[in-house]
Write a protein that holds these residues in place. Structure first.
Motif, PDB file in Angstrom:
ATOM      1  N   ARG A   1       0.855  -1.183   0.000  1.00 19.69           N
ATOM      2  CA  ARG A   1       0.000   0.000   0.000  1.00 19.69           C
ATOM      3  C   ARG A   1       0.900   1.246   0.000  1.00 19.69           C
ATOM      4  NH1 ARG A   1      -5.372   1.098   1.628  1.00 19.69           N
ATOM      5  NH2 ARG A   1      -5.786  -1.085   1.177  1.00 19.69           N
ATOM      6  N   PRO A   2       1.500   1.574  -1.157  1.00 16.90           N
ATOM      7  CA  PRO A   2       2.347   2.769  -1.203  1.00 16.90           C
ATOM      8  C   PRO A   2       1.519   4.026  -0.998  1.00 16.90           C
ATOM      9  CG  PRO A   2       1.979   1.903  -3.400  1.00 16.90           C
ATOM     10  CD  PRO A   2       1.371   0.918  -2.456  1.00 16.90           C
ATOM     11  N   PRO A   3       2.153   5.128  -0.564  1.00 17.16           N
ATOM     12  CA  PRO A   3       1.400   6.373  -0.392  1.00 17.16           C
ATOM     13  C   PRO A   3       0.714   6.821  -1.678  1.00 17.16           C
ATOM     14  CG  PRO A   3       3.562   6.546   0.633  1.00 17.16           C
ATOM     15  CD  PRO A   3       3.557   5.274  -0.142  1.00 17.16           C
ATOM     16  N   SER A   4       1.396   6.675  -2.803  1.00 15.05           N
ATOM     17  CA  SER A   4       0.793   7.010  -4.094  1.00 15.05           C
ATOM     18  C   SER A   4       1.526   6.262  -5.189  1.00 15.05           C
ATOM     19  CB  SER A   4       0.844   8.523  -4.375  1.00 15.05           C
ATOM     20  OG  SER A   4       2.158   8.927  -4.709  1.00 15.05           O
ATOM     21  N   VAL A   5       0.847   6.089  -6.315  1.00 19.99           N
ATOM     22  CA  VAL A   5       1.459   5.556  -7.531  1.00 19.99           C
ATOM     23  C   VAL A   5       1.094   6.500  -8.667  1.00 19.99           C
ATOM     24  CG1 VAL A   5       1.563   3.659  -9.188  1.00 19.99           C
ATOM     25  CG2 VAL A   5       1.325   3.158  -6.742  1.00 19.99           C
TER      26      VAL A   5
ATOM     27  N   TYR B   1       1.194  12.173 -16.384  1.00 20.42           N
ATOM     28  CA  TYR B   1       0.951  11.006 -15.528  1.00 20.42           C
ATOM     29  C   TYR B   1      -0.479  11.039 -15.010  1.00 20.42           C
ATOM     30  CZ  TYR B   1       1.526  14.002 -11.366  1.00 20.42           C
ATOM     31  OH  TYR B   1       1.397  14.973 -10.418  1.00 20.42           O
ATOM     32  N   TYR B   2      -0.919   9.886 -14.500  1.00 19.10           N
ATOM     33  CA  TYR B   2      -2.177   9.818 -13.772  1.00 19.10           C
ATOM     34  C   TYR B   2      -1.907   9.064 -12.470  1.00 19.10           C
ATOM     35  CZ  TYR B   2      -2.624   4.918 -15.009  1.00 19.10           C
ATOM     36  OH  TYR B   2      -2.378   3.578 -15.123  1.00 19.10           O
TER      37      TYR B   2
ATOM     38  N   ALA C   1       6.700  15.506 -10.863  1.00 21.07           N
ATOM     39  CA  ALA C   1       5.750  15.068  -9.831  1.00 21.07           C
ATOM     40  C   ALA C   1       5.871  15.925  -8.575  1.00 21.07           C
ATOM     41  CB  ALA C   1       5.984  13.602  -9.493  1.00 21.07           C
ATOM     42  N   SER C   2       7.069  16.440  -8.291  1.00 26.66           N
ATOM     43  CA  SER C   2       7.288  17.214  -7.066  1.00 26.66           C
ATOM     44  C   SER C   2       6.947  18.689  -7.228  1.00 26.66           C
ATOM     45  CB  SER C   2       8.756  17.092  -6.634  1.00 26.66           C
ATOM     46  OG  SER C   2       9.613  17.897  -7.441  1.00 26.66           O
ATOM     47  N   ARG C   3       6.550  19.094  -8.416  1.00 31.47           N
ATOM     48  CA  ARG C   3       6.285  20.516  -8.656  1.00 31.47           C
ATOM     49  C   ARG C   3       5.078  20.981  -7.836  1.00 31.47           C
ATOM     50  NH1 ARG C   3       5.818  22.465 -14.802  1.00 31.47           N
ATOM     51  NH2 ARG C   3       8.041  21.864 -14.712  1.00 31.47           N
ATOM     52  N   GLY C   4       5.334  21.856  -6.868  1.00 34.65           N
ATOM     53  CA  GLY C   4       4.253  22.415  -6.067  1.00 34.65           C
ATOM     54  C   GLY C   4       3.662  21.475  -5.053  1.00 34.65           C
ATOM     55  N   THR C   5       4.290  20.300  -4.838  1.00 35.97           N
ATOM     56  CA  THR C   5       3.762  19.336  -3.875  1.00 35.97           C
ATOM     57  C   THR C   5       4.898  18.457  -3.393  1.00 35.97           C
ATOM     58  OG1 THR C   5       1.975  17.742  -3.490  1.00 35.97           O
ATOM     59  CG2 THR C   5       3.188  17.528  -5.549  1.00 35.97           C
TER      60      THR C   5
ATOM     61  N   VAL D   1       5.592   5.759  -5.684  1.00 33.09           N
ATOM     62  CA  VAL D   1       6.081   5.032  -6.858  1.00 33.09           C
ATOM     63  C   VAL D   1       5.798   5.867  -8.099  1.00 33.09           C
ATOM     64  CG1 VAL D   1       6.035   2.864  -8.144  1.00 33.09           C
ATOM     65  CG2 VAL D   1       5.551   2.858  -5.681  1.00 33.09           C
ATOM     66  N   ILE D   2       6.856   6.130  -8.874  1.00 35.47           N
ATOM     67  CA  ILE D   2       6.753   6.887 -10.121  1.00 35.47           C
ATOM     68  C   ILE D   2       7.071   5.914 -11.246  1.00 35.47           C
ATOM     69  CG2 ILE D   2       7.476   8.934 -11.379  1.00 35.47           C
ATOM     70  CD1 ILE D   2       6.443   9.625  -8.595  1.00 35.47           C
ATOM     71  N   CYS D   3       6.106   5.667 -12.124  1.00 35.99           N
ATOM     72  CA  CYS D   3       6.258   4.603 -13.118  1.00 35.99           C
ATOM     73  C   CYS D   3       6.638   5.143 -14.486  1.00 35.99           C
ATOM     74  CB  CYS D   3       4.977   3.783 -13.199  1.00 35.99           C
ATOM     75  SG  CYS D   3       4.549   3.028 -11.609  1.00 35.99           S
ATOM     76  N   SER D   4       7.296   4.292 -15.245  1.00 40.87           N
ATOM     77  CA  SER D   4       7.940   4.680 -16.501  1.00 40.87           C
ATOM     78  C   SER D   4       6.993   4.902 -17.655  1.00 40.87           C
ATOM     79  CB  SER D   4       8.935   3.587 -16.918  1.00 40.87           C
ATOM     80  OG  SER D   4       8.253   2.369 -17.218  1.00 40.87           O
ATOM     81  N   GLY D   5       5.808   4.323 -17.585  1.00 41.74           N
ATOM     82  CA  GLY D   5       4.992   4.206 -18.781  1.00 41.74           C
ATOM     83  C   GLY D   5       5.375   2.937 -19.534  1.00 41.74           C
ATOM     84  N   THR D   6       4.594   2.589 -20.514  1.00 41.02           N
ATOM     85  CA  THR D   6       4.700   1.293 -21.177  1.00 41.02           C
ATOM     86  C   THR D   6       5.821   1.258 -22.203  1.00 41.02           C
ATOM     87  OG1 THR D   6       2.321   1.044 -20.898  1.00 41.02           O
ATOM     88  CG2 THR D   6       3.389  -0.460 -22.440  1.00 41.02           C
ATOM     89  N   VAL D   7       6.632   0.208 -22.126  1.00 44.95           N
ATOM     90  CA  VAL D   7       7.640  -0.054 -23.155  1.00 44.95           C
ATOM     91  C   VAL D   7       6.928  -0.214 -24.493  1.00 44.95           C
ATOM     92  CG1 VAL D   7       9.370  -1.723 -23.924  1.00 44.95           C
ATOM     93  CG2 VAL D   7       9.176  -1.138 -21.492  1.00 44.95           C
TER      94      VAL D   7
END
Length: 311
Positions: free
Chosen positions: A68-72, A105-106, A241-245, A252-258
Motif C-alpha cells: 500500500r504505497p502512499p501514491s502511484v 501522468y495519472y 511530480a514534485s512541482r508544487g507538492t 512510486v513513479i512509473c515509466s509508462g509502457t515499453v
C-alpha cells in the motif's frame, strides 16, 4: 539489496533476498516504515548479520514489496507507446506539442496493488482487458519542487510494474475528458522485489539505466525493449511530480509502457473490440534485467453491478 514483502504462513513480513532464501526482519516491520525512517540500509545489514528468520524462497508467497504505497503515479515516458496506440486505433501518430512539454501522468489506485504472482481478475464489465510492461521508481527521500539534476538522487530503487487496463472502459473515460479513472482501478502489479539503486549501477549508461525488459503472453514473447530508451527520464518524472507538492518515501513513479508492451499496440483490425484481449487462463509474465520476473494468471472477474443508468 533486493527487498521483498512476503508471507511464509504467519502473516506479512519484510526481508531481503539472499539467493534462494529470504532473510526476514522482525514481525511488524514494513518496508514503508523503513523508508519513512530512512533505515533501509541499516535494516538490510541487520538482516544479513542476524535475521529474525530465514526461509526458503520457494516456501513463501511474495507480495508486492509495497502493498500500500502512499501514491502511484503512472507516467508516459515512452512516447512511441502512445504512437503505437494511436496507430492501432486508426488515429494520426503525430503527437501534439503538449506531450513534449511535461511528462504526463495519472494516479493509479493504491488499494488495488497485487503481488508478482497473484491471480488477476478481469475488471468488472470489461471485454478488452490488457496488461502493460513498465518499471516503477520508488522514492526513498522526500522532496518538493526538485530540479531534474537532483531528482534522481531521491530514488531508492526500482521494481517491475504492470498497469492492468480495461481498454473499453478507458475509451469511455477518455471521452468524458477528465482522464483515466475506472479503467485503471482494478489491479496494478508491483514486484517481485524493490531493487536498490546500488544493485543496478553496472547497468548505467550515459546517466540512464539500460535494463532489458520483456513481456510474454502464454510463453510467447510479445514485446522487448530497454529502459534507457525513455523520452522522459525518471529524473524528469520525479521533478515534475514534485512541482508544487511533496513526493514522499514510498511513492512510486512509473515509466509508462515499453513500446509494444501491451495488447492494444498489436491490434491489427479496424474492429478493435474483436481483437485479441486477455481472457481467463492467460498467463502474463514481465521480466526486467536485474529486477526479476512477475508471472500472473488472468481469472474471471466479478459481474458488473449496474448503475441507475444501466451501465
Amino acid at each position: 539489496m533486493r527487498w521483498v514483502t512476503y508471507d511464509a504462513g504467519a502473516g506479512q513480513r519484510t526481508g531481503i533476498l539472499d539467493g534462494e532464501t529470504v532473510r526476514g526482519l522482525a514481525a511488524g516491520t514494513t518496508l514503508l516504515d523503513l523508508l519513512e525512517r530512512d533505515q533501509l540500509g541499516e535494516a538490510g545489514d541487520g538482516a544479513r548479520r542476524d535475521p529474525a528468520e530465514v526461509v526458503a524462497l520457494q516456501d513463501v508467497r511474495l507480495l508486492a514489496p509495497l502493498p500500500r504505497p502512499p501514491s502511484v503515479r503512472d507516467s508516459l515516458g515512452f512516447l512511441d507507446h502512445l504512437r503505437g496506440c494511436y496507430k492501432a486505433l486508426g488515429r494520426p501518430t503525430d503527437l501534439p506539442d503538449a506531450w513534449f512539454q511535461t511528462p504526463a501522468y495519472y494516479f493509479a489506485n493504491v488499494t488495488s496493488i497485487v503481488g508478482p504472482h497473484d491471480d488477476v481478475p478481469v475488471a468488472p464489465g470489461c471485454a478488452m482487458f490488457d496488461f502493460e510492461l513498465e518499471v516503477g521508481a520508488v522514492i526513498g527521500r522526500g522532496g518538493r519542487d526538485l530540479r531534474a539534476d537532483e531528482a534522481e538522487r531521491h530514488i531508492v530503487g526500482y521494481t517491475l510494474f504492470n498497469d492492468w487496463s480495461a481498454r473499453d472502459v478507458q475509451m469511455r473515460d477518455m471521452a468524458q475528458g477528465i482522464g483515466m479513472g475506472k479503467s485503471k482501478d482494478s489491479a496494478s502489479t508491483l514486484g517481485p522485489a524493490l531493487v536498490t539503486v546500488d544493485e543496478l549501477e553496472d547497468h548505467r549508461r550515459d546517466g540512464r539505466l539500460a535494463l532489458s525488459l520483456s513481456a510474454t503472453l502464454n510463453g510467447e514473447e510479445l514485446a522487448s525493449g530497454s529502459l534507457d530508451a525513455m523520452d522522459w527520464t525518471f529524473a524528469d518524472m520525479v521533478a515534475f511530480a514534485s512541482r508544487g507538492t511533496d513526493v514522499v518515501p514510498g511513492d512510486v513513479i512509473c515509466s509508462g509502457t515499453v513500446p509494444g508492451g501491451c495488447l492494444l499496440e498489436h491490434v491489427d483490425t479496424p474492429d478493435v473490440a474483436s481483437a485479441r484481449w486477455l481472457r481467463p487462463g492467460d498467463v502474463v509474465s514481465l521480466r526486467g534485467e536485474g529486477l526479476g520476473e512477475t508471472r500472473q494468471t488472468v481469472v474471471a472477474g466479478t459481474p458488473i453491478v449496474p448503475l441507475r443508468s444501466g451501465y
